[in-house]
Design a protein around this motif. Sequence first.
Motif, PDB file in Angstrom:
ATOM      1  N   HIS A   1       3.210   1.670  18.208  1.00 41.69           N
ATOM      2  CA  HIS A   1       2.582   0.851  17.185  1.00 41.69           C
ATOM      3  C   HIS A   1       2.281   1.620  15.896  1.00 41.69           C
ATOM      4  CE1 HIS A   1      -1.098  -1.301  15.576  1.00 41.69           C
ATOM      5  NE2 HIS A   1      -0.229  -2.275  15.670  1.00 41.69           N
ATOM      6  N   ASN A   2       2.667   1.018  14.797  1.00 41.59           N
ATOM      7  CA  ASN A   2       2.250   1.467  13.471  1.00 41.59           C
ATOM      8  C   ASN A   2       1.105   0.543  13.047  1.00 41.59           C
ATOM      9  OD1 ASN A   2       2.005   2.249  10.819  1.00 41.59           O
ATOM     10  ND2 ASN A   2       4.011   1.508  10.174  1.00 41.59           N
ATOM     11  N   PRO A   3      -0.059   1.023  12.692  1.00 42.02           N
ATOM     12  CA  PRO A   3      -0.408   2.401  12.346  1.00 42.02           C
ATOM     13  C   PRO A   3      -1.113   3.218  13.437  1.00 42.02           C
ATOM     14  CG  PRO A   3      -2.126   0.937  11.577  1.00 42.02           C
ATOM     15  CD  PRO A   3      -1.093   0.063  12.260  1.00 42.02           C
TER      16      PRO A   3
ATOM     17  N   GLY B   1      16.657   4.746  10.514  1.00 41.14           N
ATOM     18  CA  GLY B   1      15.862   5.632   9.662  1.00 41.14           C
ATOM     19  C   GLY B   1      14.892   6.482  10.465  1.00 41.14           C
ATOM     20  N   LYS B   2      14.280   5.860  11.481  1.00 43.21           N
ATOM     21  CA  LYS B   2      13.266   6.562  12.282  1.00 43.21           C
ATOM     22  C   LYS B   2      13.930   7.495  13.291  1.00 43.21           C
ATOM     23  CE  LYS B   2      10.519   4.589  10.064  1.00 43.21           C
ATOM     24  NZ  LYS B   2       9.675   3.681   9.537  1.00 43.21           N
ATOM     25  N   THR B   3      15.072   7.091  13.794  1.00 48.55           N
ATOM     26  CA  THR B   3      15.722   7.877  14.855  1.00 48.55           C
ATOM     27  C   THR B   3      16.421   9.105  14.292  1.00 48.55           C
ATOM     28  OG1 THR B   3      15.976   5.871  16.138  1.00 48.55           O
ATOM     29  CG2 THR B   3      17.398   7.700  16.758  1.00 48.55           C
TER      30      THR B   3
ATOM     31  N   VAL C   1      -8.651   6.058   8.265  1.00 50.78           N
ATOM     32  CA  VAL C   1      -7.429   6.245   7.462  1.00 50.78           C
ATOM     33  C   VAL C   1      -6.314   6.743   8.373  1.00 50.78           C
ATOM     34  CG1 VAL C   1      -8.519   6.650   5.210  1.00 50.78           C
ATOM     35  CG2 VAL C   1      -8.150   8.591   6.761  1.00 50.78           C
ATOM     36  N   ARG C   2      -5.073   6.524   7.930  1.00 55.09           N
ATOM     37  CA  ARG C   2      -3.901   6.912   8.717  1.00 55.09           C
ATOM     38  C   ARG C   2      -3.231   8.135   8.099  1.00 55.09           C
ATOM     39  NH1 ARG C   2       1.680   3.536   8.505  1.00 55.09           N
ATOM     40  NH2 ARG C   2       2.018   5.028   6.835  1.00 55.09           N
ATOM     41  N   PHE C   3      -2.906   9.096   8.945  1.00 53.01           N
ATOM     42  CA  PHE C   3      -2.148  10.265   8.502  1.00 53.01           C
ATOM     43  C   PHE C   3      -0.744  10.209   9.121  1.00 53.01           C
ATOM     44  CE2 PHE C   3      -6.550  11.799   8.433  1.00 53.01           C
ATOM     45  CZ  PHE C   3      -6.613  12.430   7.198  1.00 53.01           C
TER      46      PHE C   3
ATOM     47  N   VAL D   1      10.991   0.053  16.303  1.00 55.27           N
ATOM     48  CA  VAL D   1      11.597   1.090  15.450  1.00 55.27           C
ATOM     49  C   VAL D   1      11.189   2.501  15.883  1.00 55.27           C
ATOM     50  CG1 VAL D   1      11.808  -0.464  13.457  1.00 55.27           C
ATOM     51  CG2 VAL D   1       9.862   1.096  13.589  1.00 55.27           C
ATOM     52  N   TYR D   2      10.055   2.607  16.591  1.00 57.09           N
ATOM     53  CA  TYR D   2       9.621   3.953  17.054  1.00 57.09           C
ATOM     54  C   TYR D   2       9.969   4.178  18.524  1.00 57.09           C
ATOM     55  CZ  TYR D   2       7.098   3.900  12.642  1.00 57.09           C
ATOM     56  OH  TYR D   2       6.797   3.828  11.303  1.00 57.09           O
ATOM     57  N   GLU D   3      11.046   3.564  18.997  1.00 52.91           N
ATOM     58  CA  GLU D   3      11.363   3.640  20.445  1.00 52.91           C
ATOM     59  C   GLU D   3      11.418   5.073  20.955  1.00 52.91           C
ATOM     60  OE1 GLU D   3      15.487   2.520  21.690  1.00 52.91           O
ATOM     61  OE2 GLU D   3      16.107   3.018  19.663  1.00 52.91           O
TER      62      GLU D   3
ATOM     63  N   GLY E   1       0.764   9.899   3.476  1.00 52.85           N
ATOM     64  CA  GLY E   1       0.530   8.461   3.448  1.00 52.85           C
ATOM     65  C   GLY E   1       1.732   7.708   3.999  1.00 52.85           C
ATOM     66  N   GLN E   2       2.659   7.359   3.110  1.00 56.08           N
ATOM     67  CA  GLN E   2       3.847   6.618   3.532  1.00 56.08           C
ATOM     68  C   GLN E   2       4.590   7.395   4.621  1.00 56.08           C
ATOM     69  OE1 GLN E   2       6.767   6.216   0.413  1.00 56.08           O
ATOM     70  NE2 GLN E   2       7.425   4.211   1.148  1.00 56.08           N
ATOM     71  N   GLY E   3       5.096   6.658   5.618  1.00 56.08           N
ATOM     72  CA  GLY E   3       5.725   7.327   6.758  1.00 56.08           C
ATOM     73  C   GLY E   3       7.178   7.682   6.508  1.00 56.08           C
ATOM     74  N   PHE E   4       7.420   8.954   6.217  1.00 59.74           N
ATOM     75  CA  PHE E   4       8.807   9.433   6.113  1.00 59.74           C
ATOM     76  C   PHE E   4       8.802  10.939   6.336  1.00 59.74           C
ATOM     77  CE2 PHE E   4       6.975   9.607   1.889  1.00 59.74           C
ATOM     78  CZ  PHE E   4       7.329  10.859   1.435  1.00 59.74           C
TER      79      PHE E   4
ATOM     80  N   ILE F   1       0.820  -1.211   0.000  1.00 58.17           N
ATOM     81  CA  ILE F   1       0.000   0.000   0.000  1.00 58.17           C
ATOM     82  C   ILE F   1       0.861   1.272   0.000  1.00 58.17           C
ATOM     83  CG2 ILE F   1      -0.225   0.109   2.533  1.00 58.17           C
ATOM     84  CD1 ILE F   1      -3.059   0.886   0.089  1.00 58.17           C
ATOM     85  N   PHE F   2       2.059   1.171   0.589  1.00 61.32           N
ATOM     86  CA  PHE F   2       2.905   2.377   0.666  1.00 61.32           C
ATOM     87  C   PHE F   2       3.358   2.799  -0.729  1.00 61.32           C
ATOM     88  CE2 PHE F   2       3.629  -0.010   4.679  1.00 61.32           C
ATOM     89  CZ  PHE F   2       2.846   0.813   5.463  1.00 61.32           C
ATOM     90  N   THR F   3       3.672   1.810  -1.558  1.00 61.96           N
ATOM     91  CA  THR F   3       4.078   2.092  -2.933  1.00 61.96           C
ATOM     92  C   THR F   3       2.878   2.611  -3.725  1.00 61.96           C
ATOM     93  OG1 THR F   3       5.754   0.392  -2.792  1.00 61.96           O
ATOM     94  CG2 THR F   3       5.075   1.008  -5.007  1.00 61.96           C
TER      95      THR F   3
ATOM     96  N   ALA G   1      -1.773  -4.390  11.584  1.00 52.94           N
ATOM     97  CA  ALA G   1      -0.353  -4.731  11.689  1.00 52.94           C
ATOM     98  C   ALA G   1       0.412  -4.186  10.484  1.00 52.94           C
ATOM     99  CB  ALA G   1      -0.185  -6.243  11.726  1.00 52.94           C
ATOM    100  N   TYR G   2       1.614  -3.771  10.730  1.00 50.58           N
ATOM    101  CA  TYR G   2       2.532  -3.348   9.673  1.00 50.58           C
ATOM    102  C   TYR G   2       2.521  -4.415   8.574  1.00 50.58           C
ATOM    103  CZ  TYR G   2       6.926  -1.656   7.630  1.00 50.58           C
ATOM    104  OH  TYR G   2       7.888  -1.175   6.783  1.00 50.58           O
ATOM    105  N   ASP G   3       2.451  -3.990   7.337  1.00 54.95           N
ATOM    106  CA  ASP G   3       2.053  -4.936   6.285  1.00 54.95           C
ATOM    107  C   ASP G   3       3.091  -5.977   5.894  1.00 54.95           C
ATOM    108  OD1 ASP G   3       3.694  -3.278   4.793  1.00 54.95           O
ATOM    109  OD2 ASP G   3       2.345  -3.195   3.064  1.00 54.95           O
TER     110      ASP G   3
HETATM  111  N1  GLN Z   1       6.992   2.454   7.845  1.00 51.59           N
HETATM  112  C1  GLN Z   1       6.497   3.343   6.877  1.00 51.59           C
HETATM  113  C2  GLN Z   1       4.987   3.337   6.917  1.00 51.59           C
HETATM  114  O1  GLN Z   1       4.390   2.589   7.628  1.00 51.59           O
HETATM  115  C3  GLN Z   1       6.989   3.066   5.468  1.00 51.59           C
HETATM  116  C4  GLN Z   1       7.005   1.639   5.119  1.00 51.59           C
HETATM  117  C5  GLN Z   1       7.347   1.351   3.685  1.00 51.59           C
HETATM  118  O2  GLN Z   1       7.300   2.199   2.824  1.00 51.59           O
HETATM  119  N2  GLN Z   1       7.675   0.141   3.435  1.00 51.59           N
HETATM  120  O3  GLN Z   1       4.381   4.109   6.248  1.00 51.59           O
END
Ligand code: GLN
Length: 380
Positions: free
Chosen positions: A168-170, A230-232, A359-361, A199-201, A31-34, A14-16, A119-121
């Motif tokens: 937790h993501n999301p 990446g997250k830190t 939906v997730r923001f 990863v989100y410690e 959308g995608q988390g960055f 879904i992120f792509t 859950a994270y996909d």
């Molecule tokens: N962790 C990020 C998210 O949940 C990006 C994950 C990804 O692009 N594979 O959006």
Amino acid sequence: MQIKSKLPNVGTTIFTVMSALATEYKAVNLGQGFPDYPMSEELTAKVAEAMKNGHNQYAPMPGLIGLRESLAEKVEFLYKTKVNPDTEITITPGGTYAIYSSLTTILQPGDEVILFEPAYDSYIPNIEINGAKAVPLPLTYPDYKIDWDLVRASITIKTKAILINSPHNPTGSVLDQNDIAELKNTVAGTDIFIVSDEVYEHLIYDGLPHESMLKHPDLFARSFVNFSFGKTYHCTGWKLGYCIAPAAFTKEFRKVHQFNCFSCFTPAQVALAEYLKNKDAYLSLPRFMQQKRDYFIELMKQTKFDLLNTSGSYFVCASYGRISDESDKDLAIRLSKEAGVATIPLSAFYHNHKDDKVVRFCFSKQNKTLQQAVERLIKI
Ligand code: GLN
Ligand code: PMP
């Protein structure tokens, strides 16, 4: 010739999909988390310096020892636990890979892994590609907590591991001390492993402590604990992370890792070995990201989205019952195309695509990006 798919039920993540839509429709990408703001110039300068100084060949298979030593110091400082940098830490190309490798290290065909949805996909495909069975349990709605009675009722002789993700993501929910007590009680006397996604410690808010598996010797003794630089350090594109696990587990983990990736980008490891000593860079993170969360929550009051609670991660979820009754996927596509804001539909985080109309923001963005997104969302 035809390939018999190892993942017949999986499409493109879904992120792509959502990031491609964001680009196509010039949508603001929540959308995608960055992050969309720059990372530390000091850290990028250190990477450039490492390259100029000739650190351009393979790093050792488990990772640069200087970096692993800095991580062991950090773990002792934060979680009061001594981990052996030589035998218990492995540098990986990202957190996702670390989780995949943890699962691949322990799973045999037919094993079961308990995880929590949404859950994270990557989790379920990571389990299934190993011939194991995912046992997804729902988190309670709308606070997204673990139902420990359900966990205990779902354990069978085939249960090999419990996969935990906090923050937790999301949903941004976090484990508290009660969850830790329940977890200890649930796994005591069993051979169940814990694969922990932390990863989100540092992205945890309202003064809450991060309940790492590393804080609890009895839990760490059965855990693979996974992290992402990446997250830190606001550099998701570096795809660099690490796995901390007891020596005997790490030995097996490295067997998997050495014939998959072998070793990770050397210049970043040289740079991080030194940069990790700057405690302020990570200790300041909760406050930095909480400001973004609070700014976004305040702005969103002008819209018809009803935000759910979030205590951690990059994310806040929102129900949209006051806007429409279309599916979350349809709404997310329409938001990208018509409103010009990309989001992630929560059904993407359920094996059966359960649709709670949420939906997730992602709020790890510059204030002006958040503002621009909300100006568009107000019109919906
Ligand atoms: N962790 C990020 C998210 O949940 C990006 C994950 C990804 O692009 N594979 O959006
Ligand atoms: N787990 C979760 C819950 C995440 O959100 C992410 C971010 N993509 C990861 C793991 C992995 O991070 P990385 O980009 O380092 O693979």
